[in-house]
Write a protein that holds these residues in place. Structure first.
Motif, PDB file in Angstrom:
ATOM      1  N   TYR A 213      -5.056  -2.094  -3.145  1.00 50.52           N
ATOM      2  CA  TYR A 213      -5.441  -2.585  -1.824  1.00 50.52           C
ATOM      3  C   TYR A 213      -6.132  -1.518  -0.980  1.00 50.52           C
ATOM      4  CZ  TYR A 213      -2.255  -6.119  -3.488  1.00 50.52           C
ATOM      5  OH  TYR A 213      -1.651  -7.067  -4.265  1.00 50.52           O
ATOM      6  N   ALA A 214      -6.689  -0.510  -1.623  1.00 51.34           N
ATOM      7  CA  ALA A 214      -7.322   0.610  -0.916  1.00 51.34           C
ATOM      8  C   ALA A 214      -8.433   0.161   0.033  1.00 51.34           C
ATOM      9  CB  ALA A 214      -7.869   1.626  -1.918  1.00 51.34           C
ATOM     10  N   GLU A 215      -9.149  -0.881  -0.319  1.00 46.67           N
ATOM     11  CA  GLU A 215     -10.293  -1.332   0.482  1.00 46.67           C
ATOM     12  C   GLU A 215      -9.891  -2.103   1.739  1.00 46.67           C
ATOM     13  OE1 GLU A 215     -13.481  -0.449  -0.276  1.00 46.67           O
ATOM     14  OE2 GLU A 215     -12.505   0.768  -1.806  1.00 46.67           O
ATOM     15  N   ILE A 216      -8.623  -2.476   1.853  1.00 40.31           N
ATOM     16  CA  ILE A 216      -8.187  -3.278   2.991  1.00 40.31           C
ATOM     17  C   ILE A 216      -7.701  -2.350   4.099  1.00 40.31           C
ATOM     18  CG2 ILE A 216      -6.610  -5.082   3.794  1.00 40.31           C
ATOM     19  CD1 ILE A 216      -6.532  -5.997   0.785  1.00 40.31           C
ATOM     20  N   ASP A 217      -8.402  -2.367   5.222  1.00 36.58           N
ATOM     21  CA  ASP A 217      -8.043  -1.542   6.378  1.00 36.58           C
ATOM     22  C   ASP A 217      -7.109  -2.371   7.262  1.00 36.58           C
ATOM     23  OD1 ASP A 217      -7.841  -0.063   8.700  1.00 36.58           O
ATOM     24  OD2 ASP A 217      -9.988   0.405   8.794  1.00 36.58           O
TER      25      ASP A 217
ATOM     26  N   LYS B   7       0.819  -1.226   0.000  1.00 42.19           N
ATOM     27  CA  LYS B   7       0.000   0.000   0.000  1.00 42.19           C
ATOM     28  C   LYS B   7       0.850   1.272   0.000  1.00 42.19           C
ATOM     29  CE  LYS B   7      -4.022   0.284   2.075  1.00 42.19           C
ATOM     30  NZ  LYS B   7      -5.188   0.182   2.971  1.00 42.19           N
TER      31      LYS B   7
END
Length: 157
Positions: free
Chosen positions: A122-126, A113
């Motif tokens: 991978y923006a949606e993975i917190d 990231k």
């Protein structure tokens, strides 16, 4: 009592392969030394053999913290690397094996990231909230965040 037969181990391994393969950005393939590997982008996060040997890739400091806590063992061949080996001995080991691979996944996603392509992919993975659900020890969290244990504040401060 948990089922520790070879068949139960194979079922547990297959379940792990399917679960990890369903995570965002993970690709599943044959490992060059046998078994099944998982990758996030160009990075191998781990691989597993049908008889239950699970090898997982970490940053060396993270690997050391996990071994120190008895969560996994030194890699069966690459004992000076960031790799670890954990043996799945039955169905009761599934949750722990999944947690070990998930920690590697989150670490490698966090690194990716930091690149422009990875930030988008991978923006949606917190990573932070998912790491919190794993409830790592202070030493594991410090290694994950690349800071010395006992130090407070954000990485890089």
């Amino acid at each position: 009592m948990s089922d520790t037969t070879p068949e139960a181990i194979e079922r547990t391994v297959e379940r792990l392969i399917d679960e990890v393969g369903s995570w965002p950005g993970v690709t599943v393939g044959d490992h060059r030394f046998g078994g099944t590997e998982w990758r996030v982008g160009p990075r191998e996060i781990g691989h597993v053999h049908e008889w239950g040997m699970l090898d997982v890739a970490y940053l060396r400091a993270l690997r050391d913290a996990l071994i120190e806590e008895g969560q996994t063992g030194v890699h069966h061949l690459l004992d000076q690397s960031g790799w670890t080996t954990f043996y799945i001995e039955g169905e009761a080991d599934y949750d722990h094996a999944r947690r070990l691979v998930r920690l590697s996944y989150l670490y490698h996603v966090a690194v990716l990231k930091k690149t422009p392509a990875g930030a988008e992919t991978y923006a949606e993975i917190d990573v932070e909230s998912e790491l919190a659900t794993l409830d790592p020890s202070d030493a594991v969290r410090a290694a994950f965040e690349r800071r010395r244990p006992g130090r407070t504040g954000a990485p890089g401060e």
